[in-house]
Design an enzyme around this catalytic site. Structure first.
Site, PDB file in Angstrom:
ATOM      1  CB  CYS A   6      56.350   3.869  71.975  1.00 37.94           C
ATOM      2  SG  CYS A   6      57.857   4.091  71.011  1.00 37.94           S
ATOM      3  CG  HIS A  34      54.041   6.663  67.395  1.00 38.45           C
ATOM      4  ND1 HIS A  34      53.656   6.593  68.718  1.00 38.45           N
ATOM      5  CD2 HIS A  34      55.208   5.982  67.323  1.00 38.45           C
ATOM      6  CE1 HIS A  34      54.560   5.894  69.408  1.00 38.45           C
ATOM      7  NE2 HIS A  34      55.516   5.517  68.568  1.00 38.45           N
ATOM      8  CD  GLU A  35      56.150   4.226  63.965  1.00 40.81           C
ATOM      9  OE1 GLU A  35      57.371   4.307  64.195  1.00 40.81           O
ATOM     10  OE2 GLU A  35      55.363   3.626  64.739  1.00 40.81           O
ATOM     11  CG  HIS A  67      59.881   6.883  66.658  1.00 42.15           C
ATOM     12  ND1 HIS A  67      60.504   6.865  67.888  1.00 42.15           N
ATOM     13  CD2 HIS A  67      58.765   6.122  66.807  1.00 42.15           C
ATOM     14  CE1 HIS A  67      59.795   6.125  68.744  1.00 42.15           C
ATOM     15  NE2 HIS A  67      58.717   5.674  68.116  1.00 42.15           N
TER      16      HIS A  67
HETATM   17 ZN    ZN Z   1      57.276   4.508  68.904  1.00 41.90          ZN
END
Ligand code: ZN
Length: 166
Positions: free
Chosen positions: A92, A134-135, A138
């Site tokens: 990341c 993953h995004e 966020h």
């Molecule tokens: Zn990340």
């Protein structure tokens, strides 16, 4: 276009949920996200990683292999998932030096708004499915450390916070 500074965890902005985007111009933000992601050698970058708490991210799983597939998603929703767990290493850009095995769904169906304003829906697997999940995390104020076993997390966090940071 500009390369923006990428926030490093534990910056509190990385732990906040992001607001849906209303009708507003995002071309400059998206161009900056792409430029920042490529400059940092990443495959994905979410707006909160540059301090913009909006539900926007960019990704490109193919560019490092010479086959660019840039994709910008506004207000993405994961509509369905193939709930077969796949474990693979993830880095990341907001957690320099930390690469950790994270379990993700094998495939996801996503609906999102494209920069031109059209609504799209598509299925993703492999690298793109992982990158989207993953995004998406966020946008909900989560980093990879929140997806791993608590004892491993505690160990990695201690080393990260005590170690030299990029
Ligand atoms: Zn990340």
């Amino acid at each position: 276009m500009a390369v923006l500074p990428i926030l490093k965890w534990p910056d509190p902005r990385l732990s906040q949920g992001c607001a849906p985007v209303a009708h507003e111009p995002l071309d400059a933000l998206i161009a900056d996200l792409f430029e920042t992601m490529y400059a940092a050698q990443g495959r994905g970058l979410a707006a909160p990683q540059v301090g913009v708490l909006k539900r926007v991210f960019v990704m490109d799983c193919g560019w490092k292999d010479g086959d660019p597939t840039p994709l910008a998603m506004i207000n993405p929703t994961i509509m369905a998932a193939e709930r077969v767990p796949v474990l693979a290493d993830e880095g990341c850009l907001s957690l320099p030096g930390i690469v950790v095995a994270v379990e993700r769904h094998k495939a996801v169906t996503v609906q999102w708004t494209a920069p031109e304003g059209d609504i799209h829906m598509a299925d993703f697997d492999e690298c793109e499915a992982r990158c989207i999940q993953h995004e998406f995390d966020h946008l909900n104020g989560m980093v990879t450390l929140e997806r791993i076993a608590p004892d491993l997390r505690a160990r990695l966090e201690r080393a990260y916070l005590e170690g030299p940071r990029a």
